[in-house]
Design a protein around this motif. Structure first.
Motif, PDB file in Angstrom:
ATOM      1  N   ILE A 192      30.483  20.799  91.526  1.00 48.32           N
ATOM      2  CA  ILE A 192      29.549  21.774  90.954  1.00 48.32           C
ATOM      3  C   ILE A 192      28.423  21.996  91.949  1.00 48.32           C
ATOM      4  O   ILE A 192      27.903  21.037  92.536  1.00 48.32           O
ATOM      5  N   ILE A 193      28.048  23.255  92.145  1.00 49.40           N
ATOM      6  CA  ILE A 193      26.932  23.604  93.023  1.00 49.40           C
ATOM      7  C   ILE A 193      25.871  24.325  92.207  1.00 49.40           C
ATOM      8  O   ILE A 193      26.114  25.389  91.647  1.00 49.40           O
ATOM      9  N   GLN A 247      36.833  23.166  96.064  1.00 47.64           N
ATOM     10  CA  GLN A 247      36.742  24.082  94.927  1.00 47.64           C
ATOM     11  C   GLN A 247      35.522  23.695  94.105  1.00 47.64           C
ATOM     12  O   GLN A 247      35.172  22.506  94.024  1.00 47.64           O
ATOM     13  N   PHE A 248      34.901  24.675  93.445  1.00 44.66           N
ATOM     14  CA  PHE A 248      33.689  24.358  92.709  1.00 44.66           C
ATOM     15  C   PHE A 248      33.393  25.405  91.653  1.00 44.66           C
ATOM     16  O   PHE A 248      33.898  26.526  91.689  1.00 44.66           O
ATOM     17  N   VAL A 249      32.539  24.981  90.739  1.00 42.79           N
ATOM     18  CA  VAL A 249      31.919  25.868  89.758  1.00 42.79           C
ATOM     19  C   VAL A 249      30.495  26.111  90.214  1.00 42.79           C
ATOM     20  O   VAL A 249      29.809  25.192  90.675  1.00 42.79           O
ATOM     21  N   LEU A 250      30.036  27.336  90.106  1.00 42.69           N
ATOM     22  CA  LEU A 250      28.659  27.696  90.435  1.00 42.69           C
ATOM     23  C   LEU A 250      27.829  27.734  89.154  1.00 42.69           C
ATOM     24  O   LEU A 250      28.312  28.170  88.109  1.00 42.69           O
ATOM     25  N   THR A 251      26.582  27.281  89.252  1.00 41.79           N
ATOM     26  CA  THR A 251      25.716  27.340  88.081  1.00 41.79           C
ATOM     27  C   THR A 251      24.275  27.581  88.494  1.00 41.79           C
ATOM     28  O   THR A 251      23.855  27.201  89.588  1.00 41.79           O
ATOM     29  N   ASN A 252      23.561  28.222  87.606  1.00 38.25           N
ATOM     30  CA  ASN A 252      22.127  28.427  87.765  1.00 38.25           C
ATOM     31  C   ASN A 252      21.561  28.755  86.396  1.00 38.25           C
ATOM     32  O   ASN A 252      22.306  29.024  85.450  1.00 38.25           O
ATOM     33  N   ALA A 253      20.238  28.707  86.284  1.00 38.59           N
ATOM     34  CA  ALA A 253      19.606  29.085  85.023  1.00 38.59           C
ATOM     35  C   ALA A 253      19.858  30.564  84.755  1.00 38.59           C
ATOM     36  O   ALA A 253      19.893  31.368  85.692  1.00 38.59           O
ATOM     37  N   PRO A 254      20.044  30.934  83.499  1.00 35.92           N
ATOM     38  CA  PRO A 254      20.319  32.350  83.184  1.00 35.92           C
ATOM     39  C   PRO A 254      19.300  33.313  83.784  1.00 35.92           C
ATOM     40  O   PRO A 254      19.670  34.363  84.306  1.00 35.92           O
ATOM     41  N   GLY A 293      19.439  37.039  91.014  1.00 32.68           N
ATOM     42  CA  GLY A 293      20.209  36.853  92.235  1.00 32.68           C
ATOM     43  C   GLY A 293      21.494  37.643  92.286  1.00 32.68           C
ATOM     44  O   GLY A 293      21.713  38.575  91.504  1.00 32.68           O
ATOM     45  N   GLN A 294      22.346  37.249  93.229  1.00 36.35           N
ATOM     46  CA  GLN A 294      23.631  37.940  93.420  1.00 36.35           C
ATOM     47  C   GLN A 294      24.792  36.956  93.357  1.00 36.35           C
ATOM     48  O   GLN A 294      25.728  37.017  94.143  1.00 36.35           O
ATOM     49  N   ILE A 295      24.721  36.015  92.403  1.00 37.64           N
ATOM     50  CA  ILE A 295      25.682  34.928  92.356  1.00 37.64           C
ATOM     51  C   ILE A 295      27.111  35.429  92.107  1.00 37.64           C
ATOM     52  O   ILE A 295      28.081  34.805  92.541  1.00 37.64           O
ATOM     53  N   ASN A 296      27.259  36.569  91.438  1.00 36.77           N
ATOM     54  CA  ASN A 296      28.605  37.097  91.193  1.00 36.77           C
ATOM     55  C   ASN A 296      29.337  37.408  92.496  1.00 36.77           C
ATOM     56  O   ASN A 296      30.549  37.221  92.602  1.00 36.77           O
ATOM     57  N   GLU A 297      28.572  37.873  93.476  1.00 36.03           N
ATOM     58  CA  GLU A 297      29.155  38.169  94.792  1.00 36.03           C
ATOM     59  C   GLU A 297      29.702  36.891  95.441  1.00 36.03           C
ATOM     60  O   GLU A 297      30.793  36.888  96.015  1.00 36.03           O
ATOM     61  N   LEU A 298      28.951  35.806  95.337  1.00 35.10           N
ATOM     62  CA  LEU A 298      29.388  34.533  95.901  1.00 35.10           C
ATOM     63  C   LEU A 298      30.615  34.001  95.169  1.00 35.10           C
ATOM     64  O   LEU A 298      31.545  33.482  95.795  1.00 35.10           O
ATOM     65  N   ALA A 299      30.620  34.137  93.853  1.00 32.29           N
ATOM     66  CA  ALA A 299      31.756  33.669  93.061  1.00 32.29           C
ATOM     67  C   ALA A 299      33.039  34.401  93.457  1.00 32.29           C
ATOM     68  O   ALA A 299      34.105  33.785  93.605  1.00 32.29           O
ATOM     69  N   ILE A 345      31.540  30.973  87.267  1.00 31.11           N
ATOM     70  CA  ILE A 345      30.118  30.740  87.051  1.00 31.11           C
ATOM     71  C   ILE A 345      29.906  30.280  85.616  1.00 31.11           C
ATOM     72  O   ILE A 345      30.433  30.881  84.679  1.00 31.11           O
ATOM     73  N   ILE A 346      29.123  29.211  85.470  1.00 30.66           N
ATOM     74  CA  ILE A 346      28.737  28.756  84.142  1.00 30.66           C
ATOM     75  C   ILE A 346      27.215  28.676  84.097  1.00 30.66           C
ATOM     76  O   ILE A 346      26.621  27.808  84.752  1.00 30.66           O
ATOM     77  N   PRO A 347      26.545  29.584  83.382  1.00 33.65           N
ATOM     78  CA  PRO A 347      25.085  29.502  83.282  1.00 33.65           C
ATOM     79  C   PRO A 347      24.667  28.211  82.590  1.00 33.65           C
ATOM     80  O   PRO A 347      25.334  27.760  81.642  1.00 33.65           O
ATOM     81  N   ALA A 348      23.610  27.598  83.076  1.00 33.89           N
ATOM     82  CA  ALA A 348      23.112  26.373  82.446  1.00 33.89           C
ATOM     83  C   ALA A 348      21.645  26.174  82.792  1.00 33.89           C
ATOM     84  O   ALA A 348      21.238  26.368  83.933  1.00 33.89           O
ATOM     85  N   ASP A 349      20.884  25.776  81.798  1.00 34.72           N
ATOM     86  CA  ASP A 349      19.505  25.341  82.001  1.00 34.72           C
ATOM     87  C   ASP A 349      19.569  23.862  82.348  1.00 34.72           C
ATOM     88  O   ASP A 349      19.920  23.033  81.503  1.00 34.72           O
ATOM     89  N   ALA A 350      19.218  23.518  83.572  1.00 34.15           N
ATOM     90  CA  ALA A 350      19.366  22.130  84.041  1.00 34.15           C
ATOM     91  C   ALA A 350      18.400  21.175  83.352  1.00 34.15           C
ATOM     92  O   ALA A 350      18.530  19.961  83.509  1.00 34.15           O
ATOM     93  N   THR A 351      17.433  21.699  82.600  1.00 37.40           N
ATOM     94  CA  THR A 351      16.532  20.820  81.850  1.00 37.40           C
ATOM     95  C   THR A 351      17.078  20.513  80.460  1.00 37.40           C
ATOM     96  O   THR A 351      16.490  19.708  79.729  1.00 37.40           O
TER      97      THR A 351
END
Length: 271
Positions: free
Chosen positions: A11-12, A35-42, A48-54, A61-67
């Motif tokens: 996971i990154i 291989q990895f799953v991408l995540t960031n806060a919603p 950002g442009q995370i869809n392009e990286l995915a 991509i799995i959105p997640a609040d890391a707190t």
């Protein structure tokens, strides 16, 4: 490319745009066969442009609040489903200070903002590792890496409460890293990176000055985001199986410098 991460899964956290260290790391991990799953806060994902990286790396991509422990549990469970098993690597590349963003001086903090920044920047790392640990989500000899900065050890006045957050982050890495190593044979390290012109870093007052000063101080010059990505790949690989509980400097030598000729010349007028 050396196929250093062939067959490895992880996971990154924190890829925002192409300037992000996490973004560069994702690209390099992909190139090395991981291989990895991408995540960031919603909210960050909307910026950002995370869809392009995915799309580029064939990742989900799995959105997640890391707190949020609940979000982290969902992220880890779904990641293992998507990737088909336990994880081999995790990158924590998250940091945020509302005091910095709002221009509040270190001696005049809004403590509600301070606590929020600590939760996002440091405590989230404990929450992440605790969730990984309790769910036994890491493969043996897996690797967990978090990104930090030299202000955890030395005074950089405008880095504000982020310096405290990074010091706390590094302590968590050592303390939790002991238990992860003892019980799971998983290694935990932090990388102390040169000041890097990312979207997050550029919000710090005087950041251009940080970069210019570090460049003059460092015998090898500042490490780039790509340099950090390459270093992270080595820590995810089997080549560093016994490296753990370390704060590793990727800074062109800055951390061991007292003064350099280039810096002295700005005061003496000599070349």
């Amino acid at each position: 490319m050396y196929n250093l991460l062939k067959g490895k899964k992880g996971i990154i956290f924190g890829a925002l745009d192409s300037n992000s260290i996490a973004w560069k790391t994702a690209e390099r991990v992909y190139e090395e066969g991981g291989q990895f799953v991408l995540t960031n806060a919603p909210v960050a994902m909307r910026m950002g442009q995370i869809n392009e990286l995915a799309e580029k790396t064939g990742s989900q991509i799995i959105p997640a609040d890391a707190t949020s422990v609940e979000d982290l549990q969902n992220l880890i469970e779904r990641s293992m489903e998507i990737l088909g098993g336990k994880l081999d690597f995790v990158l924590h590349s998250i940091g945020m200070s509302i005091n910095v963003r709002k221009g509040r001086h270190y001696t005049d903090q809004n403590y509600d903002w301070t606590q929020k920044g600590t939760d996002v920047s440091a405590l989230s790392f404990h929450k992440l590792m605790q969730t990984l640990y309790k769910t036994d989500a890491m493969n043996e000899w897996g690797s967990i890496v978090a990104l930090t900065y030299m202000a955890a050890q030395r005074v950089f006045p405008d880095y504000n409460d982020m310096a405290d957050n990074k010091a706390y982050l590094e302590s968590i890495a050592r303390s939790f890293g002991y238990f992860f190593g003892r019980d799971k044979n998983v290694r935990v390290n932090t990388i102390s990176q040169s000041p890097t012109p990312t979207t997050a870093g550029s919000g710090v007052k005087g950041f251009d000055g940080f970069i210019a000063y570090a460049e003059k101080m460092s015998p090898l010059g500042n490490a780039t985001a790509l340099d950090c990505a390459n270093y992270t790949v080595t820590l995810f690989s089997d080549l560093t199986k016994r490296v753990t509980l370390q704060n590793l400097y990727n800074d062109g030598g800055f951390s061991n410098m007292g003064v350099s000729d280039a810096v002295m010349s700005t005061f003496t007028g000599e070349e």
